[in-house]
Design a protein around this motif. Structure first.
Motif, PDB file in Angstrom:
ATOM      1  N   MET A   1       0.852  -1.187   0.000  1.00  0.00           N
ATOM      2  CA  MET A   1       0.000   0.000   0.000  1.00  0.00           C
ATOM      3  C   MET A   1       0.888   1.237   0.000  1.00  0.00           C
ATOM      4  SD  MET A   1      -2.822   1.278   2.806  1.00  0.00           S
ATOM      5  CE  MET A   1      -4.062   0.079   2.324  1.00  0.00           C
ATOM      6  N   PRO A   2       0.866   2.038  -1.055  1.00  0.00           N
ATOM      7  CA  PRO A   2       1.786   3.186  -1.142  1.00  0.00           C
ATOM      8  C   PRO A   2       1.736   4.114   0.067  1.00  0.00           C
ATOM      9  CG  PRO A   2       0.715   2.807  -3.257  1.00  0.00           C
ATOM     10  CD  PRO A   2       0.065   1.880  -2.281  1.00  0.00           C
ATOM     11  N   ALA A   3       0.544   4.332   0.622  1.00  0.00           N
ATOM     12  CA  ALA A   3       0.423   5.269   1.740  1.00  0.00           C
ATOM     13  C   ALA A   3       1.173   4.778   2.974  1.00  0.00           C
ATOM     14  CB  ALA A   3      -1.052   5.482   2.075  1.00  0.00           C
ATOM     15  N   GLN A   4       1.412   3.472   3.070  1.00  0.00           N
ATOM     16  CA  GLN A   4       2.092   2.940   4.237  1.00  0.00           C
ATOM     17  C   GLN A   4       3.536   3.411   4.320  1.00  0.00           C
ATOM     18  OE1 GLN A   4       0.097   1.301   6.285  1.00  0.00           O
ATOM     19  NE2 GLN A   4       1.714   1.259   7.841  1.00  0.00           N
ATOM     20  N   THR A   5       4.112   3.762   3.170  1.00  0.00           N
ATOM     21  CA  THR A   5       5.482   4.278   3.163  1.00  0.00           C
ATOM     22  C   THR A   5       5.595   5.533   4.014  1.00  0.00           C
ATOM     23  OG1 THR A   5       5.780   3.400   0.928  1.00  0.00           O
ATOM     24  CG2 THR A   5       7.367   5.046   1.671  1.00  0.00           C
ATOM     25  N   GLU A   6       4.595   6.389   3.928  1.00  0.00           N
ATOM     26  CA  GLU A   6       4.635   7.640   4.694  1.00  0.00           C
ATOM     27  C   GLU A   6       4.456   7.402   6.181  1.00  0.00           C
ATOM     28  OE1 GLU A   6       5.723  10.418   3.344  1.00  0.00           O
ATOM     29  OE2 GLU A   6       5.957   9.085   1.612  1.00  0.00           O
ATOM     30  N   VAL A   7       3.733   6.347   6.553  1.00  0.00           N
ATOM     31  CA  VAL A   7       3.622   5.992   7.967  1.00  0.00           C
ATOM     32  C   VAL A   7       4.997   5.601   8.503  1.00  0.00           C
ATOM     33  CG1 VAL A   7       2.602   4.381   9.619  1.00  0.00           C
ATOM     34  CG2 VAL A   7       1.221   5.267   7.733  1.00  0.00           C
ATOM     35  N   VAL A   8       5.722   4.789   7.745  1.00  0.00           N
ATOM     36  CA  VAL A   8       7.063   4.385   8.155  1.00  0.00           C
ATOM     37  C   VAL A   8       7.965   5.606   8.270  1.00  0.00           C
ATOM     38  CG1 VAL A   8       9.072   2.981   7.582  1.00  0.00           C
ATOM     39  CG2 VAL A   8       6.782   2.121   7.061  1.00  0.00           C
ATOM     40  N   ARG A   9       7.887   6.491   7.297  1.00  0.00           N
ATOM     41  CA  ARG A   9       8.719   7.696   7.321  1.00  0.00           C
ATOM     42  C   ARG A   9       8.432   8.527   8.581  1.00  0.00           C
ATOM     43  NH1 ARG A   9      10.939  10.116   2.965  1.00  0.00           N
ATOM     44  NH2 ARG A   9       9.411   9.205   1.531  1.00  0.00           N
ATOM     45  N   ARG A  10       7.170   8.706   8.892  1.00  0.00           N
ATOM     46  CA  ARG A  10       6.795   9.506  10.063  1.00  0.00           C
ATOM     47  C   ARG A  10       7.307   8.877  11.347  1.00  0.00           C
ATOM     48  NH1 ARG A  10       2.318   9.193  13.222  1.00  0.00           N
ATOM     49  NH2 ARG A  10       1.200   7.857  11.744  1.00  0.00           N
ATOM     50  N   HIS A  11       7.217   7.558  11.449  1.00  0.00           N
ATOM     51  CA  HIS A  11       7.678   6.886  12.661  1.00  0.00           C
ATOM     52  C   HIS A  11       9.194   6.965  12.803  1.00  0.00           C
ATOM     53  CE1 HIS A  11       3.882   4.192  13.333  1.00  0.00           C
ATOM     54  NE2 HIS A  11       3.606   5.484  13.253  1.00  0.00           N
ATOM     55  N   VAL A  12       9.918   6.822  11.699  1.00  0.00           N
ATOM     56  CA  VAL A  12      11.377   6.938  11.753  1.00  0.00           C
ATOM     57  C   VAL A  12      11.774   8.353  12.164  1.00  0.00           C
ATOM     58  CG1 VAL A  12      13.489   6.913  10.368  1.00  0.00           C
ATOM     59  CG2 VAL A  12      11.809   5.065  10.106  1.00  0.00           C
ATOM     60  N   GLU A  13      11.180   9.332  11.545  1.00  0.00           N
ATOM     61  CA  GLU A  13      11.512  10.727  11.863  1.00  0.00           C
ATOM     62  C   GLU A  13      11.223  11.056  13.315  1.00  0.00           C
ATOM     63  OE1 GLU A  13       9.314  12.962   9.010  1.00  0.00           O
ATOM     64  OE2 GLU A  13      10.807  12.711   7.410  1.00  0.00           O
TER      65      GLU A  13
END
Length: 500
Positions: A322-334
């Protein structure tokens, strides 16, 4: 369109949507968007199919489900290719998913009669004139709403057990993996004499909502996010349709001082990184005791640093489906890094849509979103703790409660008993999911109800209790012929039996 995909009921033809290979963006297939009328028509057909299927009895259902098992085995390569194309996961991972699903189907078919068939139960002393029995009758039509991360194994945990219990199924797969659902159902179609026993409706949220509201559905089995699960429950509440909800998790792994550190590190990396971390019972948080933290972390770093995402056959795991899940990962890493976490593998630069490379971050504050929210990506948080009590406290300090993993040579069972979750693997990872006799499900924000095992079979039935009088009691107490002397005798018996 195939035999098991619900046909359009009237002109004009329904709108369509495309499923895509998340690695390349290539079109994998085109499917109709089924509206409420099409869903209702599918459910109506399923009602009739359920009557036929239920009347066959356990032995014949077992035989036909055995034939389906064989058909799935014959089709395993082709089905795995569809799974790989729509999810992006490596072909071998797709085959593993199918192998597990086939094993669960076999168990459900072989154990349904023993678990659900009529059996006598004790009537007790006071009701000794009654013969008591219990049966579990099929509900009728089960609506299954499946996820995209394991588009065969997870819904089959409901489909196989619902069918074995005597129900028909209308399956709404994720809009990201509709072809998997259709291909799965096609393998059963030719074995059920043309009866629409397993139908597939495709589309988006509106299609799933229509399935929840359809009057002929006896129960909904949903797997997905907690937020969507709440919407499913709200829709089902309109018709008082019962639900089985399996939502996400934030599963911890606890590493005790006496753990096999090599095995624990291997489990943490597989549990956190396989399927690109898109596993509801995958490892997201690790709590390792201080005295073994350095050795454990070194092994985790070594193992995860060599992993690479990509397509077949080069990648160790695939992309974010799911493409949107990439941004969830990014937010959690940041957020983890901004709050003081220390990246020892990867970091912000690891996120290159549609792929995310492995990320391991140490010493992440417990209020970080990487700790409190489900990440569903290849991000592993490793925090050291001073003792076992603190490890358990942190592991339980979340609204989720799906699964957990414990590595300890001496205290595994003790630690497991203290964890607030539905399943625990000791000295292995995710092993409970592969054991058909064990129920699978969570507590809290991870949902309720169970698939798999005896509980999973009963989940798709309605219990019916039957009491048959064998002879009349000499003292009538449930009749207007009751006397004061008779009641006094009864009360005296109760005092003698239960009052001492």
């Amino acid at each position: 369109m195939t035999a098991t995909e619900v046909p359009a009921e009237a002109a004009p033809a329904p709108p369509t949507f495309e499923s895509l290979d998340p690695r390349t963006g290539d079109v994998v297939g085109t499917h109709p968007v089924h509206d409420a009328a099409a869903v209702d028509a599918a459910v109506a057909r399923a009602v009739e199919a359920a009557k036929w299927w239920g009347a066959l009895g356990y032995a014949e259902r077992r035989r036909r489900l055995g034939e389906w098992r064989k058909a799935l085995v014959r089709s395993i390569d082709a089905l795995a290719q569809v799974v790989s194309d729509e999810t992006g996961k490596p072909l071998d991972d797709a085959k593993l998913e199918l192998v597990l699903a086939i094993d669960h189907l076999d168990w459900a078919a072989k154990h349904a009669e023993k678990v659900l068939g009529r059996r006598k139960v004790s009537s007790g002393l006071l009701m000794s004139n009654q013969a008591a029995s219990l049966t579990y009758a099929p509900i009728g039509v089960i609506g299954v709403i499946g996820p995209w991360n394991y588009p065969v194994f997870t819904p089959m945990g409901s489909i196989a057990y619902a069918l074995a219990a005597g129900n028909a199924v209308v399956f709404k797969p994720s809009e990201l993996t509709p072809g998997v659902g259709v291909a799965l159902a096609d393998t059963l179609a030719e074995l059920v004499d043309g009866h629409p026993l397993l139908q597939v409706v495709t589309g988006f949220g509106e299609t799933g909502a229509a399935l929840c509201r359809s009057a002929g559905v006896g129960k909904i089995a949903f797997t997905g996010s907690t937020a969507t699960g709440k919407r499913v429950m709200a829709a089902c509440a309109e018709t008082l349709t019962p639900v089985l909800i399996e939502c996400g998790g934030k599963d911890p792994l606890i590493v005790d001082s006496d753990a096999d550190i090599e095995a624990a590190a291997d489990a943490a990396v597989w549990g956190g990184m396989s399927n690109a971390g898109q596993t509801c019972v995958g490892v997201e948080r690790v709590y390792v005791l201080e005295d073994v933290a350095d050795a454990f972390t070194a092994r985790v770093v070594a193992k995860s640093s060599t992993l690479r995402p990509g397509g077949n056959p080069a990648g160790d795991f695939g992309p974010m489906t799911m493409p949107a899940q990439t941004e969830v990962v990014r937010r959690h890493v940041e957020d983890a890094l901004a709050k003081g976490g220390r990246a020892v593998v990867g970091g912000n630069e690891s996120i290159r849509p549609p792929f995310v490379e492995p990320v391991v971050i140490l010493d992440v504050p417990e209020d970080s979103s990487a700790i409190t929210e489900e990440t569903f990506g290849p991000l592993l948080v490793v925090n050291r703790v001073p003792d076992l009590d603190e490890a358990v406290r942190r592991a339980n300090a979340t609204g989720y409660g799906l699964g957990a993993t414990v590595f300890s040579k001496k205290r595994g069972e003790e630690i497991a008993a203290r964890l607030r979750c539905g399943m625990v693997a000791i000295n292995s990872v995710i092993s409970f999911a592969g054991i058909p006799s064990l129920p699978f499900g969570g507590v809290g924000d991870s949902g309720f109800g169970r698939i798999h095992g005896e509980d999973g079979l009963r989940e798709f039935t309605r219990p019916q209790a039957v009491a048959r009088q064998k002879f009349a009691l000499p003292i009538a107490v449930t009749s207007f012929k009751r006397t004061s002397r008779g009641m006094a005798t009864l009360v005296g018996l109760i005092k003698m039996r239960h009052g001492r």
